[in-house]
Design an enzyme around this catalytic site. Structure first.
Site, mmCIF file in Angstrom:
data_model
loop_
_atom_site.group_PDB
_atom_site.id
_atom_site.type_symbol
_atom_site.label_atom_id
_atom_site.label_comp_id
_atom_site.label_asym_id
_atom_site.label_seq_id
_atom_site.Cartn_x
_atom_site.Cartn_y
_atom_site.Cartn_z
ATOM 1 N N LYS A 1 -3.788 -13.782 -4.224
ATOM 2 C CA LYS A 1 -4.314 -13.165 -2.999
ATOM 3 C C LYS A 1 -5.549 -13.958 -2.588
ATOM 4 C CE LYS A 1 -5.824 -8.601 -1.299
ATOM 5 N NZ LYS A 1 -5.979 -7.161 -1.641
ATOM 6 N N SER B 1 -3.678 -3.789 1.311
ATOM 7 C CA SER B 1 -4.065 -5.056 1.875
ATOM 8 C C SER B 1 -3.398 -6.264 1.204
ATOM 9 C CB SER B 1 -5.575 -5.221 1.777
ATOM 10 O OG SER B 1 -5.985 -5.259 0.420
ATOM 11 N N SER C 1 -4.196 -0.888 -2.509
ATOM 12 C CA SER C 1 -3.737 -2.165 -1.946
ATOM 13 C C SER C 1 -2.786 -2.974 -2.810
ATOM 14 C CB SER C 1 -4.929 -3.040 -1.588
ATOM 15 O OG SER C 1 -5.426 -2.630 -0.357
HETATM 16 N N1 GLN Z 1 -5.902 1.023 2.589
HETATM 17 C C1 GLN Z 1 -7.148 1.202 1.910
HETATM 18 C C2 GLN Z 1 -8.288 0.738 2.781
HETATM 19 O O1 GLN Z 1 -8.035 0.322 3.850
HETATM 20 C C3 GLN Z 1 -7.132 0.524 0.596
HETATM 21 C C4 GLN Z 1 -7.470 -0.903 0.660
HETATM 22 C C5 GLN Z 1 -7.531 -1.548 -0.687
HETATM 23 O O2 GLN Z 1 -7.105 -0.977 -1.690
HETATM 24 N N2 GLN Z 1 -8.122 -2.724 -0.718
HETATM 25 O O3 GLN Z 1 -9.402 0.777 2.408
#
Ligand code: GLN
Length: 491
Positions: free
Chosen positions: A76, A151, A175
């Protein structure tokens, strides 16, 4: 739907018995990734990868290899790498070249893995759809009109498409798990502190945790073992007492099969999931292999989303203060004053969702609101954590849906941040409590993959991975693939 055997396990066997070389595999992976039309990657690094693959082949020939040696993978783009840019999906870091490798990158390099590139992601890991990336949205691997989740959407989609059998992700509130569920792959968010955060761009430091995304729980156990471990450069990295991870590195992982007591939380929010049939079928499948189920109450779970968004945004607002246009990152042209430099660099460098988090986070931390929002959210966080502790005195693990629904259409929630945040309903609780959770594919709904989540107490990755391995031994959902153009399949 096709089934393949493109797991780390299968490739490791093919490599060790000389059926294929790492250079061959890597070339195929890069070619496949170059032809990608889902926008999974932000950068590819052919030269670096081929050098690593060449070294891996030497190690394999000399019988000095690990279980992961020679396997192509992707990081990532939140992990700092010396060999390429680290953008974190943001214009702010579009040209950022890190002077060092993240600990996770170093550890997987040391294990002999071959990094073919960096995967697309929501900007600064903020999002549930991958649409907030400065580099454009990732498209769902099974249907390109849909989002892959976020994400870590680039990582999950790249694994689902078969470009790589494994990719790293990070999970602050879901994410790793949510995109894994949407894309039909397997993802693990380990116990907070198990994997070093050194060199991982910070979003919300009390929640951020790296983890593996792959095709099977068995592959996750192997990759997690090499990613985990104490690191003095991350002050929240834990020294774990269990030695099963070290054993995996030398002996491999042979999952045990002891029957477990699994808790099913009840309550209004659980009646609303769209894929009840797939979830119930999975429960029966687990029951038929000897596990028992009991209903449990987690009364504060429904507060998890607002609590998470208060705390994660508050931490983000302080973490992202470092992008000021002075030291690194985007800098505006011809600043007229210091204030102008700050304002324009940040206005130009950050996207809309990141700005929204910085604004709400700064607000909840400001004098007069701190007690009402931040402190209150911390108190409820503790209650959510206490609920889990009480429940784990009665059960070994919990089974929850990973998401309320399947993947949604690209663009459909962009004007509705609250609905977007609700996507995290079932993933943020484990993040707030810092406990391990994984998502495994458990079927399809409306022709799109869906996932179930297994959550355990702190440091219980072995238990939930064993349950998942057993489930995957008896089912094939994790091997279902989109009409893939993966040339790696022929190996
Ligand atoms: N969807 C969540 C957010 O927008 C989680 C994001 C994540 O785990 N990095 O914060």
């Amino acid at each position: 739907m096709t089934q393949t055997q493109f797991t780390i396990k299968a490739l490791a066997e093919a490599l060790s018995n000389g059926k294929v070389s790492s250079v061959e595999l890597t070339k195929e992976a890069i070619n496949a990734a170059r032809g990608d039309t889902n926008n999974c990657f932000i950068s590819l690094s052919e030269e670096h990868a081929l050098q690593q693959a060449h070294d891996a082949d030497v190690q394999i020939r000399n019988k000095a290899s690990s279980f992961l040696t020679g396997i192509p993978m992707a990081h990532k783009d939140i992990f700092c790498t010396k060999h390429s840019t680290t953008t974190c999906g943001s214009k702010m870091l579009e040209n950022f070249a890190a002077p060092y490798d993240a600990t996770v990158v170093r550890k997987l390099d040391d294990a002999g893995m071959v990094c073919i590139g960096k995967t697309n992601m929501d900007e600064f890991a903020m999002g549930s759809s991958n649409e907030s990336s400065f580099f454009g949205a990732v498209h769902h691997p099974w249907d390109s009109d849909y989002v892959p989740g976020g994400s870590s959407g680039g990582s999950a989609a790249a694994v689902a498409k078969g470009y790589v059998p494994f990719a790293t992700g990070t999970d602050t509130g879901g994410s790793i798990r949510q995109p894994s569920a949407f894309c039909g792959v397997t993802g693990l968010k380990p116990t907070y502190g198990s994997i070093s955060r050194f060199g991982m761009v910070a979003f919300a430091s009390s929640l951020d945790q790296a983890g593996p995304i792959g095709l099977s729980a068995l592959d996750l156990a192997h990759s997690f073992a090499f990613m985990a471990g104490f690191d003095k450069r991350d002050s929240t990295c834990a020294k774990r007492r269990d030695d099963w991870l070290d054993r995996i590195k030398s002996e491999g992982f042979t999952p045990g099969h002891s029957p477990k007591k699994i808790g099913l939380p009840r309550g209004r929010i659980f009646n609303e999931i769209s894929y009840q049939n797939a979830f119930e079928t999975a429960r029966r499948q687990l029951e038929s292999s000897g596990h028992s189920f009991v209903e449990v109450d987690l009364p504060n779970l429904e507060h998890a989303v607002p609590v998470y968004y208060v705390l994660a945004s508050a931490e983000a607002s302080t973490n992202l203060a470092r992008y000021d246009g002075v030291r690194f990152g985007h800098r505006c042209n011809d600043p007229r004053s210091l204030e102008d430099l700050y304002r324009r660099s940040r206005s130009e460098g950050f996207g809309e969702e990141v700005k929204r988090r910085i604004l709400t986070g700064t607000y909840t931390l400001s004098v007069g609101y701190f007690d009402d929002y931040y402190v209150k959210a911390q108190k409820i966080r503790r209650k959510i954590s206490d609920d889990f502790t009480a429940t784990f005195s009665k059960v070994d693990a919990l089974m929850l849906p990973t998401t309320p629904d399947t993947a949604f259409k690209l663009g459909s929630l962009n004007d509705d941040p609250v609905s977007m945040y609700q996507q995290d309903l079932f993933t943020v609780p484990a993040s707030l409590a810092g406990i391990p959770a994984l998502s495994i594919p458990c079927g399809f709904h409306n022709d799109l993959p869906v996932g179930l989540q297994l959550i355990g107490p702190a440091n219980s990755e072995k238990t939930i991975l064993e349950i998942a391995c057993e489930y995957q031994k008896n089912t094939t959902w994790h091997l279902a693939r989109p009409h893939s153009n993966s040339v790696l399949e022929k190996f």
